[in-house]
Design a protein around this motif. Structure first.
Motif, PDB file in Angstrom:
ATOM      1  N   PRO A   1       1.664   9.075  11.591  1.00 51.19           N
ATOM      2  CA  PRO A   1       1.872   7.625  11.456  1.00 51.19           C
ATOM      3  C   PRO A   1       0.826   6.965  10.555  1.00 51.19           C
ATOM      4  CG  PRO A   1       2.105   8.261  13.738  1.00 51.19           C
ATOM      5  CD  PRO A   1       1.615   9.456  13.013  1.00 51.19           C
ATOM      6  N   LEU A   2      -0.393   7.473  10.592  1.00 48.74           N
ATOM      7  CA  LEU A   2      -1.431   6.945   9.707  1.00 48.74           C
ATOM      8  C   LEU A   2      -1.081   7.215   8.250  1.00 48.74           C
ATOM      9  CD1 LEU A   2      -4.227   5.672   9.376  1.00 48.74           C
ATOM     10  CD2 LEU A   2      -5.175   7.968   9.538  1.00 48.74           C
ATOM     11  N   PHE A   3      -0.654   8.431   7.941  1.00 49.87           N
ATOM     12  CA  PHE A   3      -0.238   8.749   6.576  1.00 49.87           C
ATOM     13  C   PHE A   3       0.939   7.881   6.134  1.00 49.87           C
ATOM     14  CE2 PHE A   3      -1.958  13.339   6.739  1.00 49.87           C
ATOM     15  CZ  PHE A   3      -3.183  12.913   6.262  1.00 49.87           C
ATOM     16  N   LEU A   4       1.883   7.666   7.026  1.00 48.40           N
ATOM     17  CA  LEU A   4       3.046   6.843   6.703  1.00 48.40           C
ATOM     18  C   LEU A   4       2.638   5.399   6.439  1.00 48.40           C
ATOM     19  CD1 LEU A   4       6.143   6.700   6.497  1.00 48.40           C
ATOM     20  CD2 LEU A   4       6.146   6.096   8.908  1.00 48.40           C
ATOM     21  N   THR A   5       1.754   4.866   7.264  1.00 48.94           N
ATOM     22  CA  THR A   5       1.310   3.481   7.100  1.00 48.94           C
ATOM     23  C   THR A   5       0.528   3.296   5.804  1.00 48.94           C
ATOM     24  OG1 THR A   5       1.172   3.300   9.497  1.00 48.94           O
ATOM     25  CG2 THR A   5       0.042   1.623   8.216  1.00 48.94           C
ATOM     26  N   VAL A   6      -0.396   4.194   5.537  1.00 47.67           N
ATOM     27  CA  VAL A   6      -1.186   4.097   4.307  1.00 47.67           C
ATOM     28  C   VAL A   6      -0.291   4.299   3.087  1.00 47.67           C
ATOM     29  CG1 VAL A   6      -3.035   5.207   2.991  1.00 47.67           C
ATOM     30  CG2 VAL A   6      -3.337   4.733   5.405  1.00 47.67           C
ATOM     31  N   GLY A   7       0.637   5.215   3.164  1.00 42.57           N
ATOM     32  CA  GLY A   7       1.558   5.441   2.049  1.00 42.57           C
ATOM     33  C   GLY A   7       2.445   4.241   1.779  1.00 42.57           C
ATOM     34  N   THR A   8       2.924   3.584   2.825  1.00 42.40           N
ATOM     35  CA  THR A   8       3.733   2.380   2.666  1.00 42.40           C
ATOM     36  C   THR A   8       2.918   1.255   2.044  1.00 42.40           C
ATOM     37  OG1 THR A   8       5.067   3.004   4.576  1.00 42.40           O
ATOM     38  CG2 THR A   8       5.177   0.708   3.877  1.00 42.40           C
ATOM     39  N   GLY A   9       1.688   1.084   2.512  1.00 37.38           N
ATOM     40  CA  GLY A   9       0.818   0.054   1.935  1.00 37.38           C
ATOM     41  C   GLY A   9       0.522   0.308   0.465  1.00 37.38           C
ATOM     42  N   LEU A  10       0.261   1.556   0.117  1.00 33.77           N
ATOM     43  CA  LEU A  10       0.016   1.889  -1.283  1.00 33.77           C
ATOM     44  C   LEU A  10       1.270   1.667  -2.130  1.00 33.77           C
ATOM     45  CD1 LEU A  10      -2.128   5.125  -0.951  1.00 33.77           C
ATOM     46  CD2 LEU A  10      -2.852   2.898  -1.814  1.00 33.77           C
ATOM     47  N   GLY A  11       2.425   1.962  -1.581  1.00 33.32           N
ATOM     48  CA  GLY A  11       3.666   1.747  -2.317  1.00 33.32           C
ATOM     49  C   GLY A  11       3.935   0.272  -2.577  1.00 33.32           C
TER      50      GLY A  11
ATOM     51  N   SER B   1       1.688  -2.204  -2.589  1.00 32.20           N
ATOM     52  CA  SER B   1       0.692  -2.759  -3.522  1.00 32.20           C
ATOM     53  C   SER B   1       0.925  -2.236  -4.931  1.00 32.20           C
ATOM     54  CB  SER B   1      -0.721  -2.442  -3.053  1.00 32.20           C
ATOM     55  OG  SER B   1      -0.923  -1.046  -3.027  1.00 32.20           O
ATOM     56  N   GLY B   2       1.335  -1.005  -5.083  1.00 29.83           N
ATOM     57  CA  GLY B   2       1.668  -0.482  -6.409  1.00 29.83           C
ATOM     58  C   GLY B   2       2.848  -1.209  -7.029  1.00 29.83           C
ATOM     59  N   PHE B   3       3.859  -1.514  -6.208  1.00 31.21           N
ATOM     60  CA  PHE B   3       5.002  -2.279  -6.705  1.00 31.21           C
ATOM     61  C   PHE B   3       4.571  -3.657  -7.188  1.00 31.21           C
ATOM     62  CE2 PHE B   3       8.190  -5.525  -5.662  1.00 31.21           C
ATOM     63  CZ  PHE B   3       9.178  -5.167  -6.558  1.00 31.21           C
ATOM     64  N   ALA B   4       3.685  -4.319  -6.428  1.00 29.52           N
ATOM     65  CA  ALA B   4       3.230  -5.659  -6.814  1.00 29.52           C
ATOM     66  C   ALA B   4       2.437  -5.623  -8.112  1.00 29.52           C
ATOM     67  CB  ALA B   4       2.394  -6.267  -5.696  1.00 29.52           C
ATOM     68  N   VAL B   5       1.591  -4.623  -8.275  1.00 32.22           N
ATOM     69  CA  VAL B   5       0.797  -4.516  -9.499  1.00 32.22           C
ATOM     70  C   VAL B   5       1.694  -4.255 -10.700  1.00 32.22           C
ATOM     71  CG1 VAL B   5      -0.887  -3.049 -10.683  1.00 32.22           C
ATOM     72  CG2 VAL B   5      -1.341  -3.853  -8.382  1.00 32.22           C
ATOM     73  N   VAL B   6       2.624  -3.339 -10.569  1.00 33.40           N
ATOM     74  CA  VAL B   6       3.519  -3.027 -11.689  1.00 33.40           C
ATOM     75  C   VAL B   6       4.402  -4.228 -12.022  1.00 33.40           C
ATOM     76  CG1 VAL B   6       5.488  -1.591 -12.351  1.00 33.40           C
ATOM     77  CG2 VAL B   6       3.482  -0.551 -11.311  1.00 33.40           C
ATOM     78  N   ARG B   7       4.889  -4.927 -11.008  1.00 28.39           N
ATOM     79  CA  ARG B   7       5.729  -6.109 -11.253  1.00 28.39           C
ATOM     80  C   ARG B   7       4.947  -7.195 -11.974  1.00 28.39           C
ATOM     81  NH1 ARG B   7       7.066 -11.015  -8.413  1.00 28.39           N
ATOM     82  NH2 ARG B   7       9.132 -11.673  -9.063  1.00 28.39           N
ATOM     83  N   ASN B   8       3.716  -7.441 -11.548  1.00 26.64           N
ATOM     84  CA  ASN B   8       2.921  -8.472 -12.205  1.00 26.64           C
ATOM     85  C   ASN B   8       2.558  -8.093 -13.630  1.00 26.64           C
ATOM     86  OD1 ASN B   8       2.773 -10.534 -10.268  1.00 26.64           O
ATOM     87  ND2 ASN B   8       1.286  -9.365  -9.106  1.00 26.64           N
ATOM     88  N   PHE B   9       2.185  -6.852 -13.870  1.00 24.80           N
ATOM     89  CA  PHE B   9       1.858  -6.442 -15.234  1.00 24.80           C
ATOM     90  C   PHE B   9       3.077  -6.432 -16.139  1.00 24.80           C
ATOM     91  CE2 PHE B   9      -2.231  -3.968 -14.193  1.00 24.80           C
ATOM     92  CZ  PHE B   9      -2.986  -5.094 -14.449  1.00 24.80           C
ATOM     93  N   ALA B  10       4.234  -6.117 -15.592  1.00 22.17           N
ATOM     94  CA  ALA B  10       5.417  -5.960 -16.427  1.00 22.17           C
ATOM     95  C   ALA B  10       6.090  -7.294 -16.758  1.00 22.17           C
ATOM     96  CB  ALA B  10       6.414  -5.029 -15.744  1.00 22.17           C
TER      97      ALA B  10
END
Length: 94
Positions: A19-29, A31-40
């Motif tokens: 569950p920890l891996f799943l939670t951290v992976g979801t958070g990284l996903g 935040s990565g989506f937000a960064v790519v959306r803002n840059f693009a």
């Protein structure tokens, strides 16, 4: 003598940390989506030198299209609840 793979597997793949891996992976996903959306597509972010030379632009139409994206227009007429049917079942008298 045990191989490296057999010693490594029980050490790192314990069921209680999944569950920890799943939670951290979801958070990284997310935040990565937000960064790519803002840059693009964010009209306030300019990555190339020619756009940065222009200074402050009066691009209200582009900013409005960035703010009113398709997911926001989809949810505009809905109630701001996660589970509306369950909320109605619990809160409204019969």
């Amino acid at each position: 003598m045990a191989s490296k793979a057999s010693r490594w597997s029980p050490q790192w793949f314990r069921p209680e940390i999944l569950p920890l891996f799943l939670t951290v992976g979801t958070g990284l996903g997310i935040s990565g989506f937000a960064v790519v959306r803002n840059f693009a597509i964010n009209p306030d972010v300019r990555l190339n030198k020619e756009d940065r030379k222009a200074g402050i632009l009066e691009n209200y139409e582009e900013g409005q299209s960035y703010q009113e994206h398709s997911f926001r227009t989809l949810l505009r007429d809905r109630r701001p609840e996660i589970m509306p049917s369950f909320n109605d079942f619990v809160s409204k008298p019969k």
